[in-house]
Design a protein around this motif. Sequence first.
Motif, PDB file in Angstrom:
ATOM      1  N   GLY A   1       0.807  -1.216   0.000  1.00 41.69           N
ATOM      2  CA  GLY A   1       0.000   0.000   0.000  1.00 41.69           C
ATOM      3  C   GLY A   1       0.837   1.260   0.000  1.00 41.69           C
ATOM      4  N   PHE A   2       1.959   1.211   0.687  1.00 49.56           N
ATOM      5  CA  PHE A   2       2.849   2.377   0.749  1.00 49.56           C
ATOM      6  C   PHE A   2       3.334   2.759  -0.645  1.00 49.56           C
ATOM      7  CE2 PHE A   2       6.959   4.415   1.071  1.00 49.56           C
ATOM      8  CZ  PHE A   2       6.776   5.348   2.073  1.00 49.56           C
ATOM      9  N   PHE A   3       3.854   1.781  -1.384  1.00 47.40           N
ATOM     10  CA  PHE A   3       4.378   2.079  -2.715  1.00 47.40           C
ATOM     11  C   PHE A   3       3.255   2.392  -3.708  1.00 47.40           C
ATOM     12  CE2 PHE A   3       7.997  -0.315  -0.969  1.00 47.40           C
ATOM     13  CZ  PHE A   3       9.017   0.574  -1.265  1.00 47.40           C
ATOM     14  N   THR A   4       2.151   1.663  -3.596  1.00 51.32           N
ATOM     15  CA  THR A   4       1.034   1.878  -4.518  1.00 51.32           C
ATOM     16  C   THR A   4       0.467   3.282  -4.382  1.00 51.32           C
ATOM     17  OG1 THR A   4       0.439  -0.474  -4.422  1.00 51.32           O
ATOM     18  CG2 THR A   4      -1.236   1.042  -5.226  1.00 51.32           C
ATOM     19  N   SER A   5       0.245   3.724  -3.155  1.00 49.07           N
ATOM     20  CA  SER A   5      -0.371   5.034  -2.931  1.00 49.07           C
ATOM     21  C   SER A   5       0.515   6.178  -3.403  1.00 49.07           C
ATOM     22  CB  SER A   5      -0.697   5.214  -1.447  1.00 49.07           C
ATOM     23  OG  SER A   5       0.491   5.225  -0.664  1.00 49.07           O
ATOM     24  N   ARG A   6       1.814   5.954  -3.459  1.00 51.76           N
ATOM     25  CA  ARG A   6       2.751   6.986  -3.900  1.00 51.76           C
ATOM     26  C   ARG A   6       3.189   6.802  -5.345  1.00 51.76           C
ATOM     27  NH1 ARG A   6       2.493   6.082   1.086  1.00 51.76           N
ATOM     28  NH2 ARG A   6       2.923   7.639   2.702  1.00 51.76           N
ATOM     29  N   ARG A   7       2.620   5.823  -5.996  1.00 55.84           N
ATOM     30  CA  ARG A   7       2.919   5.522  -7.402  1.00 55.84           C
ATOM     31  C   ARG A   7       4.413   5.287  -7.629  1.00 55.84           C
ATOM     32  NH1 ARG A   7      -1.169   9.547 -10.812  1.00 55.84           N
ATOM     33  NH2 ARG A   7      -3.101   8.754  -9.864  1.00 55.84           N
ATOM     34  N   ILE A   8       5.025   4.631  -6.667  1.00 56.44           N
ATOM     35  CA  ILE A   8       6.431   4.245  -6.787  1.00 56.44           C
ATOM     36  C   ILE A   8       6.469   2.809  -7.280  1.00 56.44           C
ATOM     37  CG2 ILE A   8       8.586   3.843  -5.529  1.00 56.44           C
ATOM     38  CD1 ILE A   8       7.607   5.970  -3.501  1.00 56.44           C
ATOM     39  N   PRO A   9       7.179   2.520  -8.362  1.00 57.98           N
ATOM     40  CA  PRO A   9       7.203   1.147  -8.881  1.00 57.98           C
ATOM     41  C   PRO A   9       7.810   0.183  -7.856  1.00 57.98           C
ATOM     42  CG  PRO A   9       8.907   2.478  -9.915  1.00 57.98           C
ATOM     43  CD  PRO A   9       8.057   3.425  -9.134  1.00 57.98           C
ATOM     44  N   PHE A  10       7.287  -1.035  -7.847  1.00 59.23           N
ATOM     45  CA  PHE A  10       7.811  -2.057  -6.960  1.00 59.23           C
ATOM     46  C   PHE A  10       7.545  -3.421  -7.563  1.00 59.23           C
ATOM     47  CE2 PHE A  10       3.393  -1.672  -5.844  1.00 59.23           C
ATOM     48  CZ  PHE A  10       2.984  -2.972  -5.545  1.00 59.23           C
TER      49      PHE A  10
END
Length: 311
Positions: free
Chosen positions: A50-59
């Motif tokens: 959720g952290f990466f998704t909400s900030r639109r950071i690829p993972f």
Amino acid sequence: MLNMQELLSLVKGRVAIGEEMREHTSFRIGGPADFFIEPMDRQDFIRAVGFFTSRRIPFVILGRGSNILVHDEGIRGGVIMTGTALQQFSIKKQQVEADAGVSVSLLAEKTFSSSLGGIELLQGIPGTVGGAVRMNAGAWGQEIFQVLSWVEVLRGGRTSVLYPDELEYGYRQGGFGSEIVLRAGFRLKRLSEREHAERSRRVQEIRLQRARTQPLSFPNAGSVFKNPERSIGGESLSAGALIDRCGLKGYSCGGALVSELHGNFIVNTGSASAADVMKLVEVIRNRVAERFGVVLELEIGLLGFDGVICR
């Protein structure tokens, strides 16, 4: 922009910056990941996603790193591991449930020791349940989707359950999109004493054959190419057989070598880079295409290479 302190306060597991991915892949190849996370448990895992998704950071999600090649320059964004967080499984009669981070080989071994059949021939496969479901992993005539009942996935911050008839699965393809596999259910067959004894002999034969024909003593990522789906000159030839007929066993690029034991295995002789492997992949594809008119498709996933999604 990534707030590192916020990430550290949110995720209870291990968080690292610039973790070398060669330490987390069976190929022992790969540069650093910007952010590397080993969540503590299921909820920790979901929070990290959720952290990466909400900030639109690829993972990317990574299991045991057994069927992938990571770029020499590493991975931009985050890597979230399933190994610690998603490790639970249960066996109740013929119903089996397993988290995405559970070893496929371990699950196959445990279910077979409980006289259940359906995945016993997958003992020795180095991947996890999550990766196996995503790519419909298989060996020796058995495939995950033959026994799959349901898959719990994480999508858009919510969990849901998908069933095989909702997925366009096929050979080495589970039919998933952006969904993240959390857990899966399987229905296996109860084996009689005679069936168990027969399959035990088959399992032992496969172990011996794997030891004879696969380069288990060198770092590798398993089968590099998918087998062609059409016959060639009236023969049903595997990718390994095509590579062998091109005389490529023992061919090398830098530290990457086509195994002398199995043509569809590229091994790291100790100093291979991802660039070495990709050069060798190109040579193999070109030779096979020139001689047989077949363009081999990669079975391994590529991480850190533009336009390619992790398996």
